[in-house]
Design a protein around this motif. Structure first.
Motif, PDB file in Angstrom:
ATOM      1  N   GLU A   4     -14.291   3.697  -6.424  1.00 54.74           N
ATOM      2  CA  GLU A   4     -13.606   3.891  -5.148  1.00 54.74           C
ATOM      3  C   GLU A   4     -14.611   4.087  -4.022  1.00 54.74           C
ATOM      4  OE1 GLU A   4     -10.541   6.706  -5.096  1.00 54.74           O
ATOM      5  OE2 GLU A   4      -9.468   5.759  -6.737  1.00 54.74           O
ATOM      6  N   LYS A   7     -13.995   8.340   0.339  1.00 55.52           N
ATOM      7  CA  LYS A   7     -12.640   8.642   0.781  1.00 55.52           C
ATOM      8  C   LYS A   7     -12.598   9.475   2.061  1.00 55.52           C
ATOM      9  CE  LYS A   7     -10.809   9.255  -3.567  1.00 55.52           C
ATOM     10  NZ  LYS A   7      -9.994  10.047  -4.452  1.00 55.52           N
ATOM     11  N   VAL A   8     -13.577  10.360   2.216  1.00 57.48           N
ATOM     12  CA  VAL A   8     -13.530  11.264   3.369  1.00 57.48           C
ATOM     13  C   VAL A   8     -14.065  10.548   4.614  1.00 57.48           C
ATOM     14  CG1 VAL A   8     -14.223  13.510   4.265  1.00 57.48           C
ATOM     15  CG2 VAL A   8     -13.826  13.213   1.831  1.00 57.48           C
ATOM     16  N   GLU A   9     -13.150   9.997   5.382  1.00 59.08           N
ATOM     17  CA  GLU A   9     -13.544   9.344   6.614  1.00 59.08           C
ATOM     18  C   GLU A   9     -13.352  10.338   7.760  1.00 59.08           C
ATOM     19  OE1 GLU A   9      -9.307   8.666   5.790  1.00 59.08           O
ATOM     20  OE2 GLU A   9     -11.089   8.410   4.597  1.00 59.08           O
ATOM     21  N   MET A  61      -2.370   4.827   5.009  1.00 52.98           N
ATOM     22  CA  MET A  61      -2.004   4.960   3.594  1.00 52.98           C
ATOM     23  C   MET A  61      -3.216   4.707   2.689  1.00 52.98           C
ATOM     24  SD  MET A  61       1.812   3.307   3.761  1.00 52.98           S
ATOM     25  CE  MET A  61       2.670   4.083   2.398  1.00 52.98           C
ATOM     26  N   HIS A  62      -4.380   4.582   3.304  1.00 57.76           N
ATOM     27  CA  HIS A  62      -5.683   4.558   2.625  1.00 57.76           C
ATOM     28  C   HIS A  62      -5.916   3.415   1.652  1.00 57.76           C
ATOM     29  CE1 HIS A  62      -4.228   8.840   3.080  1.00 57.76           C
ATOM     30  NE2 HIS A  62      -5.037   8.654   4.091  1.00 57.76           N
ATOM     31  N   LEU A  63      -5.187   2.315   1.808  1.00 58.07           N
ATOM     32  CA  LEU A  63      -5.423   1.196   0.877  1.00 58.07           C
ATOM     33  C   LEU A  63      -6.869   0.709   0.974  1.00 58.07           C
ATOM     34  CD1 LEU A  63      -2.243  -1.070   0.995  1.00 58.07           C
ATOM     35  CD2 LEU A  63      -3.062   0.333  -0.886  1.00 58.07           C
ATOM     36  N   HIS A  66      -9.099   2.755  -1.417  1.00 61.90           N
ATOM     37  CA  HIS A  66      -8.790   2.874  -2.848  1.00 61.90           C
ATOM     38  C   HIS A  66      -9.031   1.558  -3.573  1.00 61.90           C
ATOM     39  CE1 HIS A  66      -7.573   6.896  -2.337  1.00 61.90           C
ATOM     40  NE2 HIS A  66      -6.474   6.646  -1.657  1.00 61.90           N
ATOM     41  N   LEU A  70      -4.512  -2.128  -5.845  1.00 57.92           N
ATOM     42  CA  LEU A  70      -3.347  -1.618  -5.115  1.00 57.92           C
ATOM     43  C   LEU A  70      -3.048  -2.492  -3.899  1.00 57.92           C
ATOM     44  CD1 LEU A  70      -3.382   2.290  -4.855  1.00 57.92           C
ATOM     45  CD2 LEU A  70      -1.512   0.812  -5.555  1.00 57.92           C
TER      46      LEU A  70
END
Lengths: 93, 203
Positions: A4, A7-9, A61-63, A66, A70
């Protein structure tokens, strides 16, 4: 599965997406006042909605952050929905 | 000395996939309704065109901006929990919930105007109008009502998540509940992004 992405933007990302989504909403509302080729304007408004949906899915929605699988699933589902709508509408036109 | 070993089974990835599967079913539900709307719009173009003029675009636009802003605060809450900023998370979730309630209040007043004018399914006034008007307002109340119902569920989820955050059950290394809550809230956002132009703008 690929690893992945980070994640922390930053908080700024959400401020940018909100600004972009709001501008697009106002643009769509503004288009309703244009008296030129109504079918074209209707199409443009729906394209704007599709762009907004893309922004929400990818960033809110962070696609984007990830697994790609997805994103592929979501893309396939939206394509299927669009196809069903197109095929049905073509019957009535 | 005895040691109690507790192993908690957790799979955040599976939890996320599960939430997305649920979102897919929701997308199909609303897609079906959009399809019904589009088909009847094509069939009763004139009736839909006239009925849509009864809707207030300004209130619809304000509600859109409110919901988009709540999406931003929810996103910030999701990010804040990962950074361990508990207070910011709680504040952002509170703002999200308040904005959700404001959206519902606006929707209530919008509905009230239609109800006062007798423009609701089964009303004596609506029955005298064209079939297009009847279909339009039937779909309007059903679809915006279903969306509002989803928003209420979202508000309940936010409250449950906030309790989890404040009691320390949801934190920087365990935030799947908040992530799923955020995904659900953005789904409500996503549905409105298509509802708004369909009912208010495309005439």
């Amino acid at each position: 599965m690929e690893p992945e992405k980070k994640k922390v933007e930053g908080y700024k990302l959400y401020i940018f997406t909100f600004t972009a989504l709001s501008i697009l909403t106002l643009l769509a509302v503004g288009l309703t006042h244009v008296n030129f080729m109504p079918p074209l304007i209707m199409g443009l408004i729906m394209v704007i909605a599709a762009i907004q949906a893309f922004i929400v899915l990818m960033f809110n929605m962070h696609l984007k952050f990830h697994d790609k699988i997805l994103t592929i699933f979501v893309g396939l589902i939206f394509s299927l929905i669009l196809l069903v709508i197109l095929v049905t509408v073509l019957d009535f036109v | 000395m005895e040691h109690a070993l507790t192993i908690e089974h957790r799979d955040d990835g599976a939890s996320r996939i599960g939430m997305w599967l649920f979102i897919f079913t929701e997308l199909f539900l609303f897609a079906g309704l959009f399809l019904v709307f589009i088909v009847y719009k094509v069939k009763y173009h004139e009736g839909f065109h006239l009925a849509a003029k009864e809707l207030n675009v300004t209130i619809g636009t304000i509600n859109s901006i409110i919901l988009l802003f709540s999406g931003m605060t929810m996103g910030i809450a999701y990010l804040a929990i990962q950074k361990g900023e508990k207070n910011l998370t709680l504040w952002m979730m509170t703002i999200t919930a308040v904005l959700g309630i404001i959206f519902l209040v606006n929707k209530f007043f919008e509905w009230k105007v239609k109800l006062v004018h007798g423009l609701y399914p089964g009303s004596p006034e609506l029955i005298t109008l064209s079939h297009g008007d009847i279909m339009f307002f039937g779909l309007y109340f059903f679809m915006t009502g279903l969306h509002a119902l989803h928003l209420i569920v979202g508000l309940i989820l936010i409250i449950i998540t906030m309790v989890g955050v404040s009691r320390g059950r949801v934190h920087a290394t365990k935030f799947a509940l908040l992530e799923n809550c955020s995904l659900y809230w953005h789904l409500v956002d996503l549905v409105w992004i298509f509802l708004f132009p369909l009912f208010y703008l495309i005439n």
